[in-house]
Design a protein around this motif. Structure first.
Motif, PDB file in Angstrom:
ATOM      1  N   PHE A  38       1.011  -1.272   0.100  1.00  0.00           N
ATOM      2  CA  PHE A  38       0.071   0.003  -0.008  1.00  0.00           C
ATOM      3  C   PHE A  38       0.946   1.175   0.005  1.00  0.00           C
ATOM      4  CE2 PHE A  38      -2.922   3.385   1.625  1.00  0.00           C
ATOM      5  CZ  PHE A  38      -4.109   3.175   1.192  1.00  0.00           C
ATOM      6  N   PHE A  39       0.649   2.206  -1.048  1.00  0.00           N
ATOM      7  CA  PHE A  39       1.358   3.441  -1.183  1.00  0.00           C
ATOM      8  C   PHE A  39       0.727   4.590  -0.513  1.00  0.00           C
ATOM      9  CE2 PHE A  39       2.859   0.225  -4.137  1.00  0.00           C
ATOM     10  CZ  PHE A  39       4.225   0.655  -4.089  1.00  0.00           C
ATOM     11  N   TYR A  40       1.142   5.083   0.237  1.00  0.00           N
ATOM     12  CA  TYR A  40       0.528   6.388   1.082  1.00  0.00           C
ATOM     13  C   TYR A  40       1.360   7.563   1.141  1.00  0.00           C
ATOM     14  CZ  TYR A  40      -2.458   8.633   4.763  1.00  0.00           C
ATOM     15  OH  TYR A  40      -3.040   9.458   5.168  1.00  0.00           O
ATOM     16  N   SER A  41       0.989   8.573   1.414  1.00  0.00           N
ATOM     17  CA  SER A  41       1.696   9.902   1.676  1.00  0.00           C
ATOM     18  C   SER A  41       2.635  10.089   0.292  1.00  0.00           C
ATOM     19  CB  SER A  41       2.518   9.832   2.825  1.00  0.00           C
ATOM     20  OG  SER A  41       3.088  11.113   3.086  1.00  0.00           O
ATOM     21  N   ASP A  42       3.774  10.553   0.511  1.00  0.00           N
ATOM     22  CA  ASP A  42       4.673  10.847  -0.862  1.00  0.00           C
ATOM     23  C   ASP A  42       5.024   9.140  -1.302  1.00  0.00           C
ATOM     24  OD1 ASP A  42       4.790  13.497  -0.371  1.00  0.00           O
ATOM     25  OD2 ASP A  42       6.705  13.398   0.366  1.00  0.00           O
ATOM     26  N   GLY A  43       4.634   8.125  -0.741  1.00  0.00           N
ATOM     27  CA  GLY A  43       4.971   6.849  -1.578  1.00  0.00           C
ATOM     28  C   GLY A  43       4.209   6.764  -2.719  1.00  0.00           C
ATOM     29  N   VAL A  44       3.103   7.417  -2.945  1.00  0.00           N
ATOM     30  CA  VAL A  44       2.094   7.426  -4.025  1.00  0.00           C
ATOM     31  C   VAL A  44       2.995   7.612  -5.435  1.00  0.00           C
ATOM     32  CG1 VAL A  44       0.085   7.732  -2.677  1.00  0.00           C
ATOM     33  CG2 VAL A  44       1.239   9.580  -4.048  1.00  0.00           C
ATOM     34  N   HIS A  45       3.922   8.432  -5.210  1.00  0.00           N
ATOM     35  CA  HIS A  45       4.758   8.788  -6.403  1.00  0.00           C
ATOM     36  C   HIS A  45       5.481   7.826  -6.940  1.00  0.00           C
ATOM     37  CE1 HIS A  45       4.241  13.107  -5.887  1.00  0.00           C
ATOM     38  NE2 HIS A  45       4.871  13.207  -4.578  1.00  0.00           N
ATOM     39  N   SER A  46       5.574   6.563  -6.384  1.00  0.00           N
ATOM     40  CA  SER A  46       5.855   5.345  -6.892  1.00  0.00           C
ATOM     41  C   SER A  46       5.106   4.628  -7.886  1.00  0.00           C
ATOM     42  CB  SER A  46       6.201   4.316  -5.777  1.00  0.00           C
ATOM     43  OG  SER A  46       7.332   4.586  -4.942  1.00  0.00           O
ATOM     44  N   ALA A  47       4.015   5.294  -8.038  1.00  0.00           N
ATOM     45  CA  ALA A  47       2.898   4.856  -9.052  1.00  0.00           C
ATOM     46  C   ALA A  47       2.793   5.664 -10.248  1.00  0.00           C
ATOM     47  CB  ALA A  47       1.424   4.640  -8.403  1.00  0.00           C
TER      48      ALA A  47
END
Length: 119
Positions: A38-47
């Motif tokens: 699960f990608f959350y916060s700035d982790g969503v940039h990985s998508a």
């Protein structure tokens, strides 16, 4: 053992995102199960399929996509965090899907361990 991963760090500014990918690969190469990433916060940039890292940098977006395509890993991007950061269906990398925080809660219920990368 069943693992779920939460990625909150962006793919190009901290080591945490790369460590999450390495951990996911290690789980899959062992006798363990990876329930979801699960990608959350700035982790969503990985998508974000529009990301263009320099030639001497790891392309984590591409590597996560390959992991999803080749190994069937469920990669979920938080819709609220994604919208705030410009990650939408139109620029979503292959293998990712957008959903809500309920997917993170469900992953935590299904997994024996929820491992977080980034803070």
């Amino acid at each position: 053992m069943k693992f779920a991963i939460l990625v909150t760090a962006g793919p190009f500014n901290r080591q945490a995102a790369g460590s999450a990918l390495a951990f996911a690969r290690a789980v899959l190469d062992s006798e363990h199960e990876l329930v979801r990433v699960f990608f959350y916060s700035d982790g969503v940039h990985s998508a974000n399929r529009l990301a263009a890292p320099a030639n001497d940098e790891h392309n984590l977006v591409r590597d996560w996509s390959r992991l999803a395509t080749e190994r069937g890993v469920d990669l979920v991007v938080c819709i609220a965090a994604g919208l705030r950061r410009g990650v939408r269906e139109a620029n979503l990398a292959p293998g990712f899907r957008i959903s809500g925080l309920g997917q993170l809660v469900e992953a935590g219920i299904l997994a024996d361990r929820l491992i977080t990368f980034g803070a």
